[in-house]
Design an enzyme around this catalytic site. Structure first.
Site, short mmCIF file in Angstrom:
data_model
loop_
_atom_site.label_atom_id
_atom_site.label_comp_id
_atom_site.label_asym_id
_atom_site.label_seq_id
_atom_site.Cartn_x
_atom_site.Cartn_y
_atom_site.Cartn_z
N ASP A 3 1.84 4.62 2.04
CA ASP A 3 1.73 5.10 3.42
C ASP A 3 0.85 6.35 3.46
OD1 ASP A 3 2.75 4.05 5.89
OD2 ASP A 3 3.75 5.98 6.18
N ASP A 21 0.86 -1.19 0.00
CA ASP A 21 0.00 0.00 0.00
C ASP A 21 0.89 1.24 0.00
OD1 ASP A 21 0.25 -1.23 2.98
OD2 ASP A 21 0.56 0.92 2.99
#
Ligand SMILES: [Zn+2]
Length: 268
Positions: free
Chosen positions: A210, A208
């Site tokens: 941050d 992902d």
């Protein structure tokens, strides 16, 4: 002890099926038991010991993992090269989910974790300027590229204390320093490996972006787990192939990390 291994893998429980002729070894260390029983087996012609970093049932959050026991247990089995797959958040828009980053630098933002074996009978100062094994890194990068991963050779892993994720401001601060990825387990694992003169290579899967990198609510635990689950099979293949490509004999500097240093006790 008859059960021996040359290569250690510390990773998620999805890696159990890596090993052929697997045998479980219960080990005690001066630092307590490792995260779980160690599974020792073979990948191709290589002997490998596997420790599930968080325990088989995921009982250890990042700040409670028995890092010292894990590395000590691996060394006591004969392990000299360690591969450390993990999930990380990306601090750069161009490294999206599914990228493999093999960092060459580390920033420690943890606190309160025991981070040395040498806390009695005098100080032992090891060099940590280059925290990762150069030959392990080169092997991991070449293997990931050959496997068609979007692969980043180098970069800085920031290790945060967790278990919470970063605030948006922290994340933007990390990114503005030029750092690449954020995780919660890469330290003290790397320094403890160095203190035992082990090769240590981080193989980080971006799950992902941050918090500060993109607009939105930031990462959730479920998103990370789901993404990692989707990629377990591919990651297993990558680690398996990297293990088989690691050098048989070490020519990197890692094995000399303790040369000329008087140790307060013998290493296993
Ligand atoms: Zn090395």
């Amino acid at each position: 002890m008859v059960t021996r291994a040359d290569i250690g893998v510390i990773g998620g429980s999805g890696f159990y099926s890596l090993l052929d002729d697997a045998e479980e070894v219960e080990l005690a260390t001066p630092y307590g038991p490792p995260s779980d029983v160690v599974t020792v087996g073979r990948i191709g012609s290589r002997s490998v010991a596997f420790i599930p970093r968080h325990g088989r049932d995921h009982r250890f959050p990042p700040h409670r993992i028995p890092y010292r026991a894990n590395l000590w247990a691996l060394r006591s089995l004969g392990v000299r090269q360690v591969l450390a797959p993990s999930a990380v958040g990306s601090l750069r828009a161009e490294y999206g989910p599914g990228a493999i980053v093999v960092p060459d630098q580390l920033v420690d933002r943890t606190s309160g974790r025991p981070q040395t074996y040498y806390d009695i009978d005098g100080a032992v100062h090891v060099s940590f300027a280059d925290p990762y094994c150069p030959s392990g890194r080169a092997t991991a990068v070449a293997t990931a590229r050959a496997g068609d991963w979007a692969t980043v050779d180098g970069g800085t892993l920031v290790v945060i204390e967790g278990p919470r994720f970063s605030t948006r401001a922290e994340s933007q601060w990390f990114a503005s320093n030029g750092w690449s990825i954020v995780g919660m387990t890469g330290f003290p694992e790397a320094i403890l490996a160095r203190e035992l003169a082990l090769c240590y290579t981080s193989v980080s899967l971006v799950t992902d972006h941050d918090a500060g990198v993109e607009a939105g609510q930031g990462v959730t635990h479920d998103e990370v787990l789901e993404f990692f689950a989707q990629n377990v099979t591919r990651m297993r293949t990558l680690i398996s192939e990297t293990v088989q490509s690691l050098p048989e004999e070490r020519t990197c500097p890692c094995g000399s990390a303790l040369d000329g240093i008087k140790l307060p006790f013998e290493l296993p």
